[in-house]
Enzyme design. Structure first.
Site, PDB file in Angstrom:
ATOM      1  N   ASP A  78       2.331  12.475  -4.345  1.00 61.48           N
ATOM      2  CA  ASP A  78       2.989  13.195  -3.249  1.00 61.48           C
ATOM      3  C   ASP A  78       3.441  12.282  -2.122  1.00 61.48           C
ATOM      4  O   ASP A  78       4.180  12.713  -1.240  1.00 61.48           O
ATOM      5  CB  ASP A  78       2.040  14.247  -2.666  1.00 61.48           C
ATOM      6  CG  ASP A  78       1.700  15.351  -3.653  1.00 61.48           C
ATOM      7  OD1 ASP A  78       2.575  15.688  -4.475  1.00 61.48           O
ATOM      8  OD2 ASP A  78       0.565  15.862  -3.603  1.00 61.48           O
ATOM      9  N   CYS A 103       9.104 -13.428  -8.414  1.00 60.57           N
ATOM     10  CA  CYS A 103       7.762 -13.415  -7.831  1.00 60.57           C
ATOM     11  C   CYS A 103       6.714 -13.514  -8.937  1.00 60.57           C
ATOM     12  O   CYS A 103       5.725 -14.244  -8.822  1.00 60.57           O
ATOM     13  CB  CYS A 103       7.540 -12.136  -7.035  1.00 60.57           C
ATOM     14  SG  CYS A 103       8.682 -11.876  -5.669  1.00 60.57           S
ATOM     15  N   CYS A 106       5.606 -17.000 -10.435  1.00 64.35           N
ATOM     16  CA  CYS A 106       4.591 -17.805  -9.744  1.00 64.35           C
ATOM     17  C   CYS A 106       3.255 -17.076  -9.631  1.00 64.35           C
ATOM     18  O   CYS A 106       2.197 -17.664  -9.815  1.00 64.35           O
ATOM     19  CB  CYS A 106       5.064 -18.180  -8.339  1.00 64.35           C
ATOM     20  SG  CYS A 106       6.358 -19.437  -8.276  1.00 64.35           S
ATOM     21  N   HIS A 107       3.316 -15.802  -9.317  1.00 60.68           N
ATOM     22  CA  HIS A 107       2.104 -15.067  -8.930  1.00 60.68           C
ATOM     23  C   HIS A 107       1.594 -14.107  -9.993  1.00 60.68           C
ATOM     24  O   HIS A 107       0.571 -13.449  -9.775  1.00 60.68           O
ATOM     25  CB  HIS A 107       2.376 -14.276  -7.647  1.00 60.68           C
ATOM     26  CG  HIS A 107       2.801 -15.117  -6.488  1.00 60.68           C
ATOM     27  ND1 HIS A 107       1.953 -15.983  -5.835  1.00 60.68           N
ATOM     28  CD2 HIS A 107       4.008 -15.230  -5.862  1.00 60.68           C
ATOM     29  CE1 HIS A 107       2.601 -16.583  -4.851  1.00 60.68           C
ATOM     30  NE2 HIS A 107       3.846 -16.154  -4.849  1.00 60.68           N
ATOM     31  N   CYS A 140       8.500 -17.904   0.420  1.00 56.73           N
ATOM     32  CA  CYS A 140       8.737 -17.900  -1.023  1.00 56.73           C
ATOM     33  C   CYS A 140      10.219 -17.719  -1.335  1.00 56.73           C
ATOM     34  O   CYS A 140      10.773 -18.390  -2.207  1.00 56.73           O
ATOM     35  CB  CYS A 140       7.929 -16.785  -1.691  1.00 56.73           C
ATOM     36  SG  CYS A 140       6.165 -17.111  -1.847  1.00 56.73           S
ATOM     37  N   CYS A 203       1.549  -0.624  26.296  1.00 52.39           N
ATOM     38  CA  CYS A 203       0.966  -0.066  25.067  1.00 52.39           C
ATOM     39  C   CYS A 203      -0.297   0.712  25.413  1.00 52.39           C
ATOM     40  O   CYS A 203      -0.550   1.798  24.889  1.00 52.39           O
ATOM     41  CB  CYS A 203       0.619  -1.175  24.086  1.00 52.39           C
ATOM     42  SG  CYS A 203       1.958  -2.314  23.671  1.00 52.39           S
ATOM     43  N   CYS A 206      -0.347   4.565  26.674  1.00 50.92           N
ATOM     44  CA  CYS A 206      -0.321   5.644  25.684  1.00 50.92           C
ATOM     45  C   CYS A 206      -1.547   5.601  24.778  1.00 50.92           C
ATOM     46  O   CYS A 206      -2.239   6.602  24.594  1.00 50.92           O
ATOM     47  CB  CYS A 206       0.939   5.552  24.828  1.00 50.92           C
ATOM     48  SG  CYS A 206       2.437   6.174  25.625  1.00 50.92           S
ATOM     49  N   HIS A 207      -1.808   4.438  24.185  1.00 54.96           N
ATOM     50  CA  HIS A 207      -2.747   4.351  23.067  1.00 54.96           C
ATOM     51  C   HIS A 207      -4.183   4.078  23.461  1.00 54.96           C
ATOM     52  O   HIS A 207      -5.075   4.088  22.611  1.00 54.96           O
ATOM     53  CB  HIS A 207      -2.252   3.307  22.077  1.00 54.96           C
ATOM     54  CG  HIS A 207      -0.907   3.621  21.512  1.00 54.96           C
ATOM     55  ND1 HIS A 207      -0.663   4.754  20.765  1.00 54.96           N
ATOM     56  CD2 HIS A 207       0.290   2.968  21.592  1.00 54.96           C
ATOM     57  CE1 HIS A 207       0.606   4.788  20.415  1.00 54.96           C
ATOM     58  NE2 HIS A 207       1.209   3.725  20.904  1.00 54.96           N
ATOM     59  N   CYS A 248       8.693   1.250  20.412  1.00 53.77           N
ATOM     60  CA  CYS A 248       7.826   1.566  21.551  1.00 53.77           C
ATOM     61  C   CYS A 248       8.344   0.934  22.843  1.00 53.77           C
ATOM     62  O   CYS A 248       8.355   1.576  23.896  1.00 53.77           O
ATOM     63  CB  CYS A 248       6.404   1.083  21.277  1.00 53.77           C
ATOM     64  SG  CYS A 248       5.456   2.156  20.164  1.00 53.77           S
TER      65      CYS A 248
END
Length: 287
Positions: A78, A103, A106-107, A140, A203, A206-207, A248
């Site tokens: 969902d 990617c 190499c990994h 990379c 910041c 508000c937080h 923000c």
């Protein structure tokens, strides 16, 4: 500041805070149905030591969302953010480098990235630079694949952020704030508490000062970023931490720093450290 300008700023701030009402974070448990079975995440825990004088408990932003939004994150089927994870898997395996590099070449599998999201941002010991996950990805892309750097807020980058973050889902955020990271952390803390823009808001306003309050139709969270990148219903797409910082600061009616700037890198380190102990959510869902 001119008296008229101060009056306008004060009026704007007053209007912004009009209608504030208290609404505590919802008491709930996040267990996600994954392909490997149910996984219960830590979305509420004791505050890290450096926040003990400010708050006792830290909460994921998941607790501040409506029931239907929270439910979307309970099942990967969902979760609309998983579409972008699937797209990133295709990118991971595709031979897209100047000489056909990928990617995976190499990994191997993306599971090799497990644990990385939980400790970023961090200082690179060789260069001494503070590195976001975006910086590691672009190193990379440019150095190993011989391509132009991906745009930090572009779709390719955000898809890959989602895929790599998912590999650390359930692991506790544990960013270092001492040693070489200390000066970056201090800079980020300073930015967090600095007032910006015509609204002269930080910041923390508000937080920290008003977390848990309702401002218009928005339930102010603690601003934790353990769930980023997040699928934001409002934007119908993925949103990275760097993008959210831009939004923000713009909301304060200020000129914003750029994504990947030294300022926002330091801010991401500081904000991430405020969530030390919360689980990486991989790809969260927010409104």
């Amino acid at each position: 500041m001119h008296r008229t300008a101060k009056s306008i700023a004060a009026l704007a701030l007053g209007l912004a805070l009009t209608g504030m009402a208290s609404a505590d974070p919802v008491e709930d448990t996040l267990t996600v149905e994954t392909d490997d079975g149910p996984l219960t995440l830590t979305t509420m825990t004791s505050a890290p030591d450096h926040l003990k004088d400010t708050m006792d408990t830290i909460w994921s932003g998941w607790h501040y969302r409506e029931d239907d939004t929270r439910d979307m994150e309970r099942d990967d089927f969902d979760n609309p953010g998983m579409v972008f994870v699937d797209r990133a898997i295709d990118s991971w395996n595709a031979p897209q480098g100047a000489k056909g590099e990928s990617c995976a070449g190499c990994h191997e599998g993306p599971e090799s990235m497990a644990g990385l999201r939980a400790v970023l941002p961090r200082v690179d010991p060789e260069s001494g630079k503070l590195m976001l996950m975006e910086d590691h990805i672009n190193s990379c892309v440019t150095e190993r694949m011989g391509l132009e750097a991906w745009k930090l807020t572009g779709d390719e980058m955000k898809d890959m952020l989602a895929l790599i973050s998912l590999q650390s889902r359930g692991q506790p955020v544990n960013v270092a704030i001492d040693g070489a990271a200390a000066p970056f952390w201090e800079k980020g803390k300073e930015i967090y508490y600095t007032r910006f823009g015509q609204l002269e808001m930080s910041c923390a306003n508000c937080h920290e000062d008003n977390q848990g309050m309702m401002i218009r139709a928005d339930h102010l969270s603690q601003g934790q970023i353990n769930g980023f990148p997040t699928y934001r219903l409002k934007d119908a797409g993925l949103l990275s931490s760097q993008q959210r910082f831009i939004g923000c600061v713009r909301d304060t009616r200020a000129e914003t720093f750029k994504a990947g700037s030294d300022e926002f890198k330091a801010l991401e380190l500081y904000v991430a450290s405020r969530g030390n102990g919360l689980s990486v959510e991989g790809v969260s869902v927010r409104h």
